[in-house]
Scaffold this motif. Structure first.
Motif, PDB file in Angstrom:
ATOM      1  N   LYS A  44     -99.491  45.346  36.932  1.00 11.85           N
ATOM      2  CA  LYS A  44     -98.831  44.992  38.183  1.00 11.85           C
ATOM      3  C   LYS A  44     -98.874  46.144  39.171  1.00 11.85           C
ATOM      4  CE  LYS A  44     -95.359  41.511  38.072  1.00 11.85           C
ATOM      5  NZ  LYS A  44     -93.920  41.270  37.954  1.00 11.85           N
ATOM      6  N   LYS A  45     -98.734  47.354  38.645  1.00  6.54           N
ATOM      7  CA  LYS A  45     -98.746  48.504  39.523  1.00  6.54           C
ATOM      8  C   LYS A  45    -100.117  48.639  40.173  1.00  6.54           C
ATOM      9  CE  LYS A  45     -95.709  52.352  39.267  1.00  6.54           C
ATOM     10  NZ  LYS A  45     -94.903  53.185  38.422  1.00  6.54           N
TER      11      LYS A  45
ATOM     12  N   VAL B 221     -93.428  46.002  40.261  1.00  9.61           N
ATOM     13  CA  VAL B 221     -93.452  46.138  38.810  1.00  9.61           C
ATOM     14  C   VAL B 221     -92.193  45.537  38.212  1.00  9.61           C
ATOM     15  CG1 VAL B 221     -93.373  47.816  36.949  1.00  9.61           C
ATOM     16  CG2 VAL B 221     -94.982  48.101  38.813  1.00  9.61           C
ATOM     17  N   GLN B 222     -91.052  45.714  38.897  1.00  9.53           N
ATOM     18  CA  GLN B 222     -89.802  45.260  38.313  1.00  9.53           C
ATOM     19  C   GLN B 222     -89.527  43.787  38.597  1.00  9.53           C
ATOM     20  OE1 GLN B 222     -88.445  47.113  36.213  1.00  9.53           O
ATOM     21  NE2 GLN B 222     -89.651  48.912  36.692  1.00  9.53           N
TER      22      GLN B 222
ATOM     23  N   THR C 141     -95.904  42.424  27.750  1.00 16.10           N
ATOM     24  CA  THR C 141     -96.212  43.787  28.160  1.00 16.10           C
ATOM     25  C   THR C 141     -97.235  43.725  29.290  1.00 16.10           C
ATOM     26  OG1 THR C 141     -97.124  45.904  27.512  1.00 16.10           O
ATOM     27  CG2 THR C 141     -97.986  44.006  26.371  1.00 16.10           C
ATOM     28  N   ARG C 142     -97.161  44.714  30.163  1.00 18.09           N
ATOM     29  CA  ARG C 142     -98.144  44.791  31.244  1.00 18.09           C
ATOM     30  C   ARG C 142     -99.113  45.934  31.026  1.00 18.09           C
ATOM     31  NH1 ARG C 142     -93.234  43.824  34.067  1.00 18.09           N
ATOM     32  NH2 ARG C 142     -93.033  46.077  34.096  1.00 18.09           N
ATOM     33  N   GLU C 143     -99.025  46.581  29.859  1.00 15.82           N
ATOM     34  CA  GLU C 143     -99.925  47.694  29.551  1.00 15.82           C
ATOM     35  C   GLU C 143    -101.350  47.167  29.421  1.00 15.82           C
ATOM     36  OE1 GLU C 143     -99.755  51.108  28.903  1.00 15.82           O
ATOM     37  OE2 GLU C 143     -97.923  50.826  30.082  1.00 15.82           O
TER      38      GLU C 143
ATOM     39  N   GLN D 124    -104.092  53.526  37.118  1.00 12.23           N
ATOM     40  CA  GLN D 124    -102.879  52.884  36.612  1.00 12.23           C
ATOM     41  C   GLN D 124    -103.103  52.300  35.221  1.00 12.23           C
ATOM     42  OE1 GLN D 124     -99.922  53.118  38.055  1.00 12.23           O
ATOM     43  NE2 GLN D 124    -101.008  54.376  39.529  1.00 12.23           N
ATOM     44  N   SER D 125    -102.057  52.348  34.424  1.00 13.26           N
ATOM     45  CA  SER D 125    -102.143  51.711  33.113  1.00 13.26           C
ATOM     46  C   SER D 125    -101.317  50.425  33.090  1.00 13.26           C
ATOM     47  CB  SER D 125    -101.636  52.667  32.027  1.00 13.26           C
ATOM     48  OG  SER D 125    -100.313  53.034  32.338  1.00 13.26           O
ATOM     49  N   ASP D 126    -100.584  50.177  34.178  1.00 10.72           N
ATOM     50  CA  ASP D 126     -99.752  48.983  34.284  1.00 10.72           C
ATOM     51  C   ASP D 126    -100.449  48.018  35.239  1.00 10.72           C
ATOM     52  OD1 ASP D 126     -97.812  47.215  35.523  1.00 10.72           O
ATOM     53  OD2 ASP D 126     -96.293  48.342  34.432  1.00 10.72           O
TER      54      ASP D 126
ATOM     55  N   TYR E  58     -98.434  38.133  30.567  1.00 11.88           N
ATOM     56  CA  TYR E  58     -97.157  38.809  30.308  1.00 11.88           C
ATOM     57  C   TYR E  58     -96.200  37.871  29.568  1.00 11.88           C
ATOM     58  CZ  TYR E  58     -92.718  41.168  31.039  1.00 11.88           C
ATOM     59  OH  TYR E  58     -91.509  41.764  30.835  1.00 11.88           O
TER      60      TYR E  58
END
Lengths: 514, 486
Positions: A295-296, A232-233, A351-353, A291-293, A346
C-alpha cells in the motif's frame, strides 16, 4: 431535465441513506448503502446523458442565494466537475462492495460514514458558492478521520490525527483568503469570482493561501507525508476513496480557483509548482522503489502521478490541462483498482508485506491477469487510461519547459520500474509457502468490483474522446481567461542569431529571383 | 420621563427580582421539600422575563437619566442569558439527587434568578455604577453557587477561589472606574465617550490618566470573561463547582460579561478604539493559544471544557477587535452558538456517571463510548467537532462570522494567526472523539435521564447543519442588536 434539481437529489439520496444506516442492522445497512450508491450511479449516468456538450458553461444550475445569510445554496457543474462527479459515483458502489466482507465491526456506522463522504465529494465538485465549497471541502475531514481511526490498521490513531491536522492547517489559511475575496469582490459566487480581476500583488498572496490548502490535498512534495500513513492505515475502501477522489480535490481546486481567479500569480509562481513537481516525481518514485509494503508503494506512486497533474495544469495550454484532467481520472480508477487488488490478497493473508507473497500467477490466474492490466495502466502503457493523460500532460509541459518535462518523464521510467518490480515479486516466481498456495482466486464479488474498472480503464485508453469531449469547451474558456498571463515557453522555434553564410544567402536570393 | 415608563423598560429585571423574592419566601416557609416546585417556578419566572423583553424593554431607549439602556442589544443578550439560566436550573435537581452528599436546596434556583437580574443589569448598563452594581449582584450569587456542595472540599475551594479572585478583579475594575471618572468627570458612558473623543490621546497628563483608566477597566473585564492573562481561576472553578453550576458559569455569565465588554468598549470608549484594540487583539490571540495548548494535557473533562471556554472567548474577542457593527454582531452570533455547544457538552458531562449515579469526570472514562452508548457518543462528537469549528457543524459559522468581521476590518495578521491557532485547538477536541470512537470500551455509565436526553437532542439539533437554516434570522437579529450600540 428542465427544473429537476438533479444535483441536490444526488446529495440528498446518500445523505438520507447515511442517516438511515445508523438505525439499521449490519446486513440491512450494507444493502441500503449499496442501493443508495447505485441510485446515485444511475443519477450520475442520467447527469452525463443530459449534459449538453459544448452548451452553456454551467449546467444543472440551482441558485438559492443568501439562504445562509452571506452565502447560499448554489450548485452547478461544468465539464471538469461533471467528470469528477462521475468518477465519485462510479467508485462509491465499488467501495461499498469492497467492504462487504472485510468490514465486520460497526457496519452501520461505516456505511453511514461512506455515504456521508459521497455527499461531501459530490457537493465539493458541484458547489458554485465559495463558502458552500469550503464547507463540503472541509467537512470531508470528519468521515475520513473516523474511517481511518476506527477501521484502520495498527498505527491508525497516529495516521488519523496526521491526516486531520495536516489538511486542516492547509485549509484554514485558504479560508481567510476566501473571506478576503468575498469581501473585496462583493460576491461569493464562484463563476463571478472566476471573472473577477484581483490586483496582481494581491493575487500572489491569495494564490499562496490557496496553494497551502491544495498542495496538501494534492499532495505535493514536501507536504505529502500524511498520505502514505493515511493510506497504509486506512481500510481498503478508505484507500480507494482517498486515492480515487479525495486527492482530486487538490487538482480540482487548482483548476477551479488558482488558475482562473489568479492568472498572473499562477504564471508568476509556475516555477514553484514545476520545481516541487519535478522533485516529487523523481523522489517519490525512488522511494516507491524501495518499499516493502504494497500500500505504501502505491501511495508513493500516487504522489508521483499527482505531480504529473500539477505540471500539466500549470502548462497554460490545452494539452496540459486536458492531460492533467485525464491523469486525474485515470489515476483515480487505476490507483483505486490497485488498492482493491492489494485488498483482495490482504483479506486472504492479512499482510501487506511484498516478500510474503510470490507466485500468485499459479493459483490465482484471474487475479494475476487483472492485476497485470492495472499495473500496465499505472505504468502508462498505450491503450490504457493513464497513457492518454500522461502523454498529453507532458506534451503540454514540453511547450513551456523542456527541462521539467525531461525530469518528469523519468517518472514514467521509474514508474515502470517500481510497478513491474512489485508485480514480479507478488505474482511471478515460485509459491513460497503453504498459506499463499491455499489462497483461492477471485470470488465473483471481487470480479464484479474489478471488472467494471478494467473496462473503463480500457475505454479511456482506446477512445478517450468520450472523456475529452465534455471538458473541451471548458478548457478553452479557461485558456481564454488565463491566456494574458501565459508564460513564454522555452521549446518554441526562435529566430536564429547566427551569421548566414554569404554563398548561401546568394543562392537564396537567386532562388527568390526565379 | 415618568416612572411607569422607566419601570416598563426594566420590566424583565422587575419580574425576576419580584419572582426571586417571592420564591425566597416560599423557600423559607416550605423548606427543602419544595425544591422541585420552586425550580419549575423559577423557570416560569425566567420565561416571564423573556416575555417581558417584548416591548419597551428592548426598544425603550434610556431609562433613569441615562444609567440604563433598554435596547435590542440588551434584549438579545438577555434572551441568551435567561435561556441558559433556565437550563442550569432544570439540570440541578437530577444531579443533586443522584450525587451523594448535599441535597439541592431551594436557594439554588433563587440564586440563579438573582444572578440573572445582575446579568440583565450588566448588559443594560449605560453607566459605570450601574455596571458595577449589576456585576456584583451577579458575582455574589455566583460565589455561593460555586460552593453549593458544602461538604465537598473541591466545591468549597472553587467558591473561595472564585470569591478571592473575583474580588480582586472587582477591585481592579473599580480602580479603573475611579480613574475614568476622575479624568472624565462622569460615569455616564455617553459623556465618557465625549471625553475620550475630546482628549488628545498622547502626551498630556489627562490622556495618561484616561489610558490608565481604560487599561484597568479592560483588565477587570478580562477577568470576568476569563480571557488570558486573567484566566487562572477558570479551570479550578469549573472543575470544583457542581456540574450544573459549571454549565451555568460557562454560558450565562460569560454572555453577560462579553455583552458588558462590548458595550463599554463601543459606547463608552469607542473613540479610543485604537488604544483598546491592541489590548483586545493580545487577549484574543493569547486566549486562543493558551486555551488550546493548556487543554492538551488535561485529564478532567470539566477542566478541558474550562480551557475550551477560554479558547472560545478568544475567538469572540476577534469580533470585538474589529470594532465594527458587523464585528459586534459576529460576537453576539458567536456567543449564541457557543451557548448551544457548551450547554450540550455539559449535558453530556452530566451523563458521565457510574451505575450508582456518582459523577465521573475523567476523559479516559469516555473510552469506547461509541459502542456502549452510541447516541451519547454521537452527541458529544457533534459538540466537539462543532467547538473545533469544523464544517458542516454550526460551530463553523460562529468562527466564520468573527473572522469575516476581522477580515472586513482589515485585521489580516489577527485573522491568520487566530485561525492557525485554531488548528492546535482542534487537536484536543479530536482527542475526545478519539477516546470515544477509537479506544476500547472502559466501563459502562449509568442509565440516562429523559429530560437531559431531550435537551441533548435539542442542542445537538441546533449545532447540526440544520442550524444553518437559522442564519438569516440570526443575522438580522444580531445586526439589529449591534446597531443599537453605534
Amino acid at each position: 431535465m428542465n427544473g429537476f434539481p438533479i444535483l441536490s437529489v444526488m446529495l440528498l439520496v446518500p445523505a438520507l441513506a447515511a442517516v438511515a444506516c445508523l438505525f439499521l442492522g449490519a446486513s440491512q445497512a450494507r444493502w441500503l448503502a449499496l442501493g443508495a450508491t447505485l441510485v446515485n450511479l444511475a443519477l450520475g449516468a442520467l447527469l452525463w446523458l443530459n449534459f449538453d456538450i459544448g452548451g452553456a458553461q454551467w449546467q444543472f444550475v440551482e441558485h438559492h442565494e443568501h439562504v445562509f445569510g452571506l452565502f447560499g445554496w448554489s450548485l452547478g457543474i461544468d465539464g471538469f466537475a461533471l467528470l469528477l462527479i462521475e468518477l465519485s459515483v462510479f467508485l462509491m458502489p465499488i467501495c461499498i462492495g469492497a467492504s462487504w466482507e472485510a468490514i465486520e465491526k460497526r457496519v452501520p456506522e461505516y456505511m453511514s460514514l461512506f455515504l456521508f463522504t459521497e455527499v461531501l465529494m459530490i457537493g465539493t465538485f458541484a458547489a458554485q458558492d465559495l463558502f458552500l465549497f469550503y464547507i463540503f471541502f472541509e467537512a470531508g475531514l470528519i468521515p475520513m478521520y473516523l474511517i481511518i481511526g476506527i477501521w484502520g490498521g495498527a498505527n491508525r490513531i497516529y495516521a488519523s490525527y496526521k491526516f486531520f491536522l495536516y489538511t486542516l492547517l492547509g485549509s484554514v489559511v485558504m479560508f481567510i483568503a476566501m473571506l478576503y475575496m468575498s469581501i473585496v469582490a462583493g460576491t461569493t459566487s464562484i463563476p463571478a469570482l472566476m471573472a473577477y480581476d484581483f490586483p496582481p500583488h494581491v493575487q500572489t498572496w491569495l494564490w499562496l493561501a490557496f496553494f497551502a490548502s491544495f498542495a496538501v490535498k494534492m499532495p505535493m512534495w514536501p507536504v505529502h507525508t500524511w498520505l502514505p500513513d493515511a493510506h497504509v492505515q486506512a481500510p481498503t475502501a478508505g484507500s480507494v476513496i482517498l486515492a480515487g477522489v479525495l486527492l482530486k480535490l487538490g487538482g480540482y481546486g487548482f483548476l477551479r480557483f488558482s488558475l482562473p481567479m489568479f492568472p498572473e500569480a499562477s504564471a508568476q509562481l509556475t516555477w514553484l509548482v514545476f520545481a516541487l513537481s519535478a522533485v516529487a516525481v523523481i523522489y517519490t518514485s525512488l522511494v516507491a522503489l524501495v518499499q516493502s509494503d504494497m500500500k505504501k508503494l502505491i501511495a508513493y506512486s500516487s504522489v508521483a502521478h499527482m505531480a504529473i497533474v500539477t505540471i500539466g495544469l500549470f502548462a497554460f495550454n490545452t494539452q496540459g490541462i486536458e492531460g492533467a484532467m485525464m491523469v486525474m481520472l485515470g489515476h483515480g480508477l487505476v490507483s483505486g483498482a490497485l488498492f482493491l487488488c492489494v485488498g483482495v490478497i490482504y483479506d486472504r493473508l492479512h499482510t501487506r508485506e511484498i516478500s510474503r507473497y510470490g507466485g500468485l500467477a499459479i493459483n490465482m490466474p484471474r487475479y494475476a491477469a487483472l492485476f497485470m492490466l492495472f499495473t500496465m495502466a499505472s505504468v502508462g502503457l498505450p491503450g490504457t487510461s493513464n497513457f492518454v493523460g500522461e502523454l498529453l500532460s507532458l506534451m503540454g509541459t514540453y511547450q513551456v519547459s523542456t527541462t521539467i518535462t525531461l525530469l518528469c518523464t523519468t517518472g514514467i521510467i521509474l514508474g515502470a520500474a517500481y510497478m513491474l518490480y512489485l508485480y514480479r515479486r507478488v505474482v511471478f516466481g515460485e509459491l513460497k509457502s503453504d498459506d499463499v498456495r491455499a489462497m483461492p482466486d477471485l470470488s465473483s464479488r471481487e470480479m464484479w468490483l474489478l471488472a467494471p474498472i478494467a473496462a473503463v480503464v480500457l475505454w479511456m485508453g482506446v477512445y478517450p474522446e468520450s472523456f475529452l469531449a465534455p471538458m473541451r469547451k471548458d478548457t478553452q474558456t479557461l485558456l481564454a481567461r488565463i491566456d494574458r498571463a501565459k508564460p513564454a515557453g522555452d521549446s518554441l522555434p526562435t529566430k536564429g542569431t547566427g551569421i548566414v553564410p554569404a554563398a548561401h544567402a546568394e543562392t537564396a536570393a537567386h532562388g527568390e529571383a526565379h | 420621563m415618568n416612572y411607569a415608563a422607566q419601570l416598563a423598560m426594566t420590566l424583565p429585571e422587575v419580574v425576576l427580582s419580584l419572582g426571586a423574592l417571592a420564591l425566597m419566601l416560599v423557600a423559607a416557609w416550605s423548606g427543602p421539600n419544595a425544591t422541585r416546585a420552586i425550580s419549575w417556578a423559577a423557570v416560569a419566572v425566567l420565561a416571564g422575563a423573556c416575555v417581558a423583553l417584548v416591548g419597551p424593554a428592548t426598544s425603550g431607549g434610556s431609562a433613569f437619566d441615562g444609567m440604563y439602556r433598554a435596547d435590542a442589544f440588551a434584549g438579545f443578550a438577555k434572551t441568551l442569558i435567561y435561556v441558559a439560566a433556565a437550563v442550569a436550573i432544570l439540570l440541578a435537581p437530577g444531579f443533586f439527587q443522584r450525587t451523594a452528599g448535599d441535597d439541592l436546596r431551594p436557594e439554588y434556583p433563587v440564586l440563579i434568578l438573582l444572578s440573572a437580574v445582575g446579568m440583565g443589569i450588566m448588559v443594560s448598563a449605560a453607566d459605570l455604577l450601574t455596571l458595577y452594581v449589576g456585576l456584583e449582584l451577579q458575582s455574589l450569587a455566583a460565589y455561593v453557587l460555586a460552593s453549593f456542595m458544602r461538604r465537598d472540599a473541591r466545591s468549597a475551594e472553587a467558591g473561595l477561589k472564585y470569591f478571592v479572585l473575583g474580588a480582586l478583579a472587582s477591585g481592579i475594575l473599580l480602580y479603573g472606574i475611579s480613574l475614568v471618572y476622575g479624568f472624565t468627570g462622569s460615569t455616564l458612558f455617553d459623556e465618557i465617550a465625549g471625553a475620550y473623543a475630546a482628549a488628545p490621546l498622547a502626551g498630556s497628563t489627562k490622556s495618561l490618566g484616561l489610558m490608565f483608566g481604560l487599561v484597568f477597566v479592560f483588565a477587570g473585564l478580562a477577568f470576568k470573561i476569563s480571557a488570558v492573562p486573567f484566566h487562572m481561576w477558570t479551570p479550578d472553578v469549573y472543575e470544583g463547582a457542581p456540574t450544573p453550576v459549571t454549565a451555568f458559569f460557562a454560558t450565562a455569565p460569560k454572555v453577560a460579561a462579553v455583552g458588558l465588554a462590548l458595550r463599554v468598549a463601543i459606547t463608552a470608549m469607542g473613540p479610543a478604539a485604537e488604544q483598546w484594540r491592541q489590548i483586545v487583539i493580545f487577549a484574543a490571540l493569547a486566549s486562543i493559544l493558551l486555551g488550546a495548548v493548556a487543554a492538551i494535557g488535561q485529564q478532567n473533562i470539566k477542566r478541558l471544557l474550562a480551557y475550551s471556554s477560554i479558547n472560545n472567548v478568544g475567538f469572540a474577542l476577534i469580533g470585538l477587535a474589529a470594532g465594527t457593527p458587523e464585528g459586534v454582531a459576529a460576537v453576539l452570533t458567536y456567543m449564541a452558538i457557543y451557548i448551544a455547544m457548551t450547554l450540550g457538552s455539559f449535558l453530556v458531562v452530566l451523563q458521565m456517571r457510574d451505575t450508582d449515579g456518582q459523577p465521573i469526570e475523567t476523559i479516559a472514562s469516555l473510552s469506547g463510548l461509541s459502542r456502549t452508548r452510541p447516541a451519547l457518543a454521537f452527541g458529544l462528537a457533534v459538540f466537539m467537532f462543532s467547538l473545533a469549528g469544523i464544517p458542516p457543524l454550526f460551530g463553523f459559522y460562529a468562527k466564520f462570522a468573527v473572522f469575516y468581521a476581522a477580515v472586513q476590518a482589515g485585521l489580516f495578521p489577527l485573522a491568520v494567526f487566530g485561525i492557525a491557532f485554531s488548528v492546535i485547538g482542534a487537536y484536543y477536541y479530536l482527542r475526545v472523539v478519539k477516546t470515544m470512537y477509537f479506544d476500547e470500551p472502559a466501563g459502562e455509565y449509568g442509565p440516562g435521564d429523559r429530560l437531559e436526553g431531550g435537551l441533548i437532542v435539542a442542542t445537538a439539533a441546533i449545532v447540526s447543519p440544520l442550524g444553518y437554516l437559522a442564519i438569516p434570522l440570526l443575522t438580522a437579529w444580531t445586526m439589529a442588536a449591534a446597531k443599537a450600540l453605534f
